[in-house]
Design an enzyme around this catalytic site. Sequence first.
Site, PDB file in Angstrom:
ATOM      1  N   TYR A 157       0.863  -1.200   0.000  1.00  0.00           N
ATOM      2  CA  TYR A 157       0.000   0.000   0.000  1.00  0.00           C
ATOM      3  C   TYR A 157       0.899   1.249   0.000  1.00  0.00           C
ATOM      4  CZ  TYR A 157      -4.342   2.583   0.643  1.00  0.00           C
ATOM      5  OH  TYR A 157      -5.410   3.428   0.469  1.00  0.00           O
ATOM      6  N   LYS A 164      -2.983   8.759   2.354  1.00  0.00           N
ATOM      7  CA  LYS A 164      -4.237   8.674   3.115  1.00  0.00           C
ATOM      8  C   LYS A 164      -4.083   9.316   4.503  1.00  0.00           C
ATOM      9  CE  LYS A 164      -6.889   6.579   0.111  1.00  0.00           C
ATOM     10  NZ  LYS A 164      -7.760   7.441  -0.716  1.00  0.00           N
TER      11      LYS A 164
END
Length: 258
Positions: A157, A164
């Site tokens: 990720y 994020k």
Amino acid sequence: MTDLAGKHGLIVGVANKRSISWAIAQAAAASGARLALTYPSARLEENVRELAAKLENPLLAPCDVTSDEQMAALAATIDREFGGLDFFVHGAAFAPQPELSNPFVETSREGFRIALDVSAYSLIGLMRAVMPLMEKRGGGSVLTLTFIGSQRVFPNYNVMGVAKAALESSVRYLAADLGPRNIRVNAISAGPIKTLASSGISGFSGFMQICRDRAPLRRNVELSEVADTAVFLLSSASRAITGEIVMVDAGFHVSGGP
Ligand SMILES: NC(=O)c1ccc[n+]([C@@H]2O[C@H](COP(=O)([O-])OP(=O)(O)OC[C@H]3O[C@@H](n4cnc5c(N)ncnc54)[C@H](O)[C@@H]3O)[C@@H](O)[C@H]2O)c1
């Protein structure tokens, strides 16, 4: 109270029928909202146009979120057509492929810049563009989409987790900044769902398996479940909620172990 009848909304982030933003668009339209949808490039225009045709009287406009000019032009188009804006859903995210498969330490300066620009800064830039339209309506509701990879490490990720984290922090700062104008800013942190964006992450099916195994509800989440929470956050039913990251993940975030 979750009625959006008579409201006008902007949805950025529809790519195809599996997009979380498309599920939210359908649910918002079913609750009575009239919508503006955007496409980031000529390549995706046809897809978005076909989906938008399923909505009643949609507005379609280009918006590559890396362009200040396109953000300003989008706001002008919405002002002309809707005369204001009640809600805005931000579902744009991107990181170059190598950043989602190489070791994190190999993250390039350019890959970092692009990921943070498209996936986090765009919320701030678009918010600034549409703020005057929301003020015309006496306030509004803004919603973005995040993932728990902002707080915890998921394989590959990588820089998207960093983006994020920046996005979630921006939600809090925007909420504080815009609250006095009666503009609320929240995020949904969704459990993993198979979409175009998630298919770019190496080993993404592993995330889905981990969530299925460990979430209290022992399953993954569905698009409609994210969309139902979105309509709640966009509607007056959530009028005292702002600066919040709402976990729609079958409870996965509370799990400490198997
Ligand atoms: N799929 C998941 O498992 C999951 C989980 C939690 C959060 N999210 C987040 O949900 C949001 C929507 O993603 P999705 O999974 O529905 O995938 P998706 O691929 O359908 O949506 C991503 C969107 O970002 C848009 N985009 C990329 N670059 C852009 C640019 N320069 N300008 C404008 N738009 C641009 C794409 O066109 C696409 O519509 C993203 O923020 C994603 O990180 C996804």
